[in-house]
Design a protein around this motif. Structure first.
Motif, mmCIF file in Angstrom:
data_model
loop_
_atom_site.group_PDB
_atom_site.id
_atom_site.type_symbol
_atom_site.label_atom_id
_atom_site.label_comp_id
_atom_site.label_asym_id
_atom_site.label_seq_id
_atom_site.Cartn_x
_atom_site.Cartn_y
_atom_site.Cartn_z
ATOM 1 N N TRP A 58 23.423 -2.798 -56.027
ATOM 2 C CA TRP A 58 23.911 -2.276 -54.376
ATOM 3 C C TRP A 58 25.379 -2.434 -54.430
ATOM 4 O O TRP A 58 26.012 -1.651 -53.909
ATOM 5 C CB TRP A 58 23.343 -3.084 -53.298
ATOM 6 C CG TRP A 58 22.184 -2.521 -52.536
ATOM 7 C CD1 TRP A 58 20.733 -2.919 -52.656
ATOM 8 C CD2 TRP A 58 22.006 -1.287 -51.759
ATOM 9 N NE1 TRP A 58 19.963 -1.863 -52.351
ATOM 10 C CE2 TRP A 58 20.843 -1.058 -51.476
ATOM 11 C CE3 TRP A 58 23.184 -0.522 -51.512
ATOM 12 C CZ2 TRP A 58 20.223 -0.072 -50.736
ATOM 13 C CZ3 TRP A 58 22.681 0.734 -50.672
ATOM 14 C CH2 TRP A 58 21.207 0.833 -50.242
ATOM 15 N N ALA A 59 25.871 -3.669 -55.304
ATOM 16 C CA ALA A 59 27.275 -3.793 -55.015
ATOM 17 C C ALA A 59 28.069 -2.795 -56.060
ATOM 18 O O ALA A 59 28.941 -1.802 -55.556
ATOM 19 C CB ALA A 59 27.548 -5.010 -56.075
ATOM 20 N N VAL A 60 27.288 -1.906 -56.893
ATOM 21 C CA VAL A 60 28.014 -0.737 -57.894
ATOM 22 C C VAL A 60 28.095 0.532 -56.869
ATOM 23 O O VAL A 60 29.016 1.143 -56.637
ATOM 24 C CB VAL A 60 27.053 -0.582 -59.043
ATOM 25 C CG1 VAL A 60 27.547 0.708 -59.486
ATOM 26 C CG2 VAL A 60 27.180 -1.802 -60.124
ATOM 27 N N VAL A 61 26.861 0.702 -56.138
ATOM 28 C CA VAL A 61 26.841 1.718 -55.297
ATOM 29 C C VAL A 61 27.554 1.721 -54.061
ATOM 30 O O VAL A 61 28.552 2.595 -53.941
ATOM 31 C CB VAL A 61 25.209 1.916 -54.823
ATOM 32 C CG1 VAL A 61 25.267 2.909 -53.649
ATOM 33 C CG2 VAL A 61 24.082 2.248 -55.856
ATOM 34 N N VAL A 62 27.827 0.354 -53.610
ATOM 35 C CA VAL A 62 28.698 0.309 -52.438
ATOM 36 C C VAL A 62 29.969 0.307 -52.923
ATOM 37 O O VAL A 62 30.892 1.131 -52.138
ATOM 38 C CB VAL A 62 28.877 -1.045 -51.630
ATOM 39 C CG1 VAL A 62 29.998 -1.440 -50.878
ATOM 40 C CG2 VAL A 62 27.397 -1.324 -51.129
ATOM 41 N N GLY A 63 30.340 -0.081 -53.979
ATOM 42 C CA GLY A 63 31.995 -0.068 -54.562
ATOM 43 C C GLY A 63 32.345 1.428 -54.834
ATOM 44 O O GLY A 63 33.358 2.223 -54.656
ATOM 45 N N ALA A 64 31.152 2.167 -55.633
ATOM 46 C CA ALA A 64 31.534 3.744 -55.617
ATOM 47 C C ALA A 64 31.431 4.550 -54.663
ATOM 48 O O ALA A 64 32.540 5.464 -54.523
ATOM 49 C CB ALA A 64 30.344 4.020 -56.824
ATOM 50 N N LEU A 65 30.856 4.312 -53.687
ATOM 51 C CA LEU A 65 30.838 4.949 -52.200
ATOM 52 C C LEU A 65 32.249 4.630 -51.692
ATOM 53 O O LEU A 65 32.980 5.688 -51.177
ATOM 54 C CB LEU A 65 29.876 4.597 -51.279
ATOM 55 C CG LEU A 65 30.041 5.115 -49.959
ATOM 56 C CD1 LEU A 65 29.757 6.751 -50.300
ATOM 57 C CD2 LEU A 65 28.781 4.625 -48.866
ATOM 58 N N LEU A 66 32.717 3.619 -51.554
ATOM 59 C CA LEU A 66 34.186 3.305 -50.832
ATOM 60 C C LEU A 66 35.336 3.686 -51.736
ATOM 61 O O LEU A 66 36.086 4.455 -51.223
ATOM 62 C CB LEU A 66 34.314 1.608 -51.201
ATOM 63 C CG LEU A 66 33.447 0.818 -50.202
ATOM 64 C CD1 LEU A 66 33.657 -0.621 -50.171
ATOM 65 C CD2 LEU A 66 33.914 1.048 -48.474
#
Length: 601
Positions: free
Chosen positions: A92-100
């Motif tokens: 989830w950290a990777v996905v949140v980071g990529a979205l931001l």
């Protein structure tokens, strides 16, 4: 096979490694594409004249903002790592980071004052969530196959540098030749592709990176047998105070300069408020660090002191090395003869075609191998990844074709030339983009990394201090090249036509220096620090990197002042001397640090 074994990842390998490695490879590749693509443009965009679409800032203000941005990028990794470890898990950290980061690049593409600042904020937090957690997933995947880790990290590192290369090449080209929005926007598009590819193929990692729960947390604690030294309330208070002061300083420094002194958080401290704040923060942190050393056994304490020594050297390395997107890009844009004619133009176009097409062909081959193993199970992810490569091929071929038209090797009608904003030429003529030189770092890394790896594995493997000394020496040699090349530029000159060979040599020597320092630095942290303290010491390391990044900007801020008074060459000679002094200091300290390391190499 144990229940928690990771051997099942190796059942259907791609090039001898789990298919999941290449999911990480391509996700990281697109993230680095976006990061370096935007980074290569930022200083140029800020300092370019308003009539050419830029903001026409002074170099001092542009460097101040850029330095705070890259410094915060590295500081934010501690926040992202904490959330991943304790709350949301690596995935989830990777996905949140990529979205931001996707939203950040999209925001910057709008090019208004508000959206540029908003985009930088989103990119800082996005990098913080993304950067530390990709390698965490990779490490977990290979925990039962340590003998395969070196090869895995080598492939992963190639993904990093491939992304950086194509990001600088294509985003830089679009930004300089077509429009800044296109360069910023392209970075966001491929970050979005990377996020979707990762999301739709995440099940390939099994249970790795899922949200932490009570059972996994307790199991990790049982494996940790190191002595516990929890932070006491006063220590947490010192950390909070130094962190707040440091963060406010990083934000206040560019704000004060850009606003002409109208915005100044530390105005109540007087004229030197900024300096007082950051010095206080550093003193508090050093006091805490020294106190923490006293809480451990002699051997552990001495190993941590060795790590702190290398972190200190790292500050100077990054402060000099990160002149690439700053003063060196300005040098390329304003002081370098980037126009090639005749055979030189032909040679550059052929070389640029080869260095663009060949790496892209190799990575496409890896993509096809991944498709063969994973398409049936992860069709959506593969289709998205495939589409992204079709687009990247089209943009690359368009760029190369446009260069041939621009140079006069291909013919177009006068109306088409005018529509494409291409001037008609009577002889082969090529203008090399200022951002192109930054791509050399990635190319040299990919070319030279295997040689340096062989060196480290041989009987001639130098000590840690010697590696840092050689790295800083090569950094000095690179700066000496550009200092010598710019020796003919008069003080106060705003333009010049220095040969581009000096910039090529700078990137060659600086890349060799990077290979001596950057990849081995974090390795020493993991080797020297016990598991219980590793998070804190990684924090120290990333703090040192952040200080180095901000230091690079502070050097860059003074380029005009020094160049106007003493000449541009004087500025680069200063950086040469600093690098050389640190190199000598590292070598001199070898006997002391060797004792502190207790046999660790």
């Amino acid at each position: 096979m144990s229940q928690n074994s990771t051997d099942h990842f190796f059942k259907n390998p791609v090039l001898g490694h789990p298919a999941g490695l290449f999911v990480l490879f391509f996700t990281e590749m697109w993230e680095r594409f976006s990061f370096y693509g935007m980074r290569s443009l930022l200083i140029l965009f800020l300092t370019t004249a308003i009539t050419d679409g830029g903001w026409e800032w002074s170099r001092e203000n542009a460097s101040a903002l850029f330095g705070s941005y890259v410094g915060l990028v590295y500081l934010s990794t501690m926040l992202g790592g904490y959330f991943a470890d304790k709350i949301i898990g690596f995935r989830w950290a990777v996905v949140v980071g990529a979205l931001l980061m996707t939203l950040g690049h999209a925001s910057m593409a709008l090019e208004t004052e508000f959206t540029i600042y908003l985009g930088l904020v989103l990119l800082v937090f996005g990098n913080g969530f993304f950067k530390p957690n990709m390698t965490s997933i990779l490490s977990e995947m290979y925990k039962d196959r340590p003998e395969k880790k070196d090869g895995a990290y080598t492939l992963f590192y190639m993904g990093v540098n491939s992304g950086a290369f194509f990001g600088i090449l294509l985003c830089g080209y679009l930004g300089e030749k077509v429009g800044w929005s296109y360069g910023f926007g392209l970075a966001g598009i491929f970050m979005f592709f990377g996020m979707l590819q990762f999301w739709f193929s995440q099940n390939i990692f099994g249970t790795i990176g899922l949200k932490p729960n009570k059972e996994t947390t307790e199991a990790a604690e049982l494996l940790d047998t190191d002595k516990r030294n929890p932070f006491t309330p006063w220590q947490l208070g010192v950390i909070a105070l130094s962190a707040i002061l440091g963060l406010l300083w990083v934000l206040n420094d560019p704000a004060t300069k850009i606003s002409g002194g109208k915005v100044n958080i530390f105005a109540f401290l007087g004229e030197n408020g900024n300096s007082i704040a950051i010095v206080t923060a550093l003193i508090l942190f050093v006091i805490l660090l020294l106190y923490r050393f006293t809480q451990y056994s002699t051997i552990t304490r001495q190993k941590m002191m060795a790590v702190s020594f290398f972190a200190f050297l790292t500050i100077f390395f990054w402060a000099i090395f990160e002149q690439s997107p700053n003063s060196l890009t300005i040098f390329a844009n304003d002081y370098t003869n980037r126009v090639l004619e005749g055979n030189w133009s032909v040679g550059f176009l052929i070389a640029n075609t080869l260095i663009t097409v060949l790496p892209l062909a190799i990575i496409t081959y890896v993509l096809i191998l991944l498709f063969k193993q994973t398409f049936a199970t992860y069709a959506k992810a593969n289709l998205i990844l495939g589409a992204s490569f079709v687009i990247i091929w089209l943009i690359a071929l368009w760029m190369l074709t446009r260069d041939y038209y621009t140079a006069g090797f291909l013919s177009l009608s006068d109306g088409t030339l005018e529509a494409l904003k291409i001037e008609k030429v009577t002889k082969p003529l090529t203008e090399v983009p200022a951002t192109w030189f930054s791509t050399l770092n990635s190319l040299f890394i990919i070319s030279l990394a295997p040689l340096f790896s062989k060196w480290w594995e041989s009987k001639y493997n130098p000590s840690a201090n010697l590696k840092f000394g050689v790295g800083m020496g090569l950094l000095a040699l690179g700066m000496a090249c550009v200092a010598f090349g710019s020796s003919g530029i008069e003080p106060g000159a705003k333009t010049a036509s220095v040969s581009m060979i000096w910039l090529i040599l700078v990137y060659l020597f600086h890349t060799m220096g990077e290979l001596c320092i950057s990849p081995v630095g974090l390795s020493y942290v993991s080797k020297l620090v016990p598991a219980r303290m590793i998070a804190f010491m990684f924090g120290v390391w990333y703090l040192a990197v952040a200080i180095g990044m901000k230091g690079a900007a502070m050097f860059g801020e003074n380029i005009d002042k020094i160049a106007n008074e003493h000449g541009l060459s004087y500025f680069f000679w200063m950086l040469t001397i600093i690098s050389l002094a640190v190199a000598v200091f590292s070598v001199i300290m070898s006997p002391v640090i060797k004792k502190l390391m207790h046999g660790v190499r």
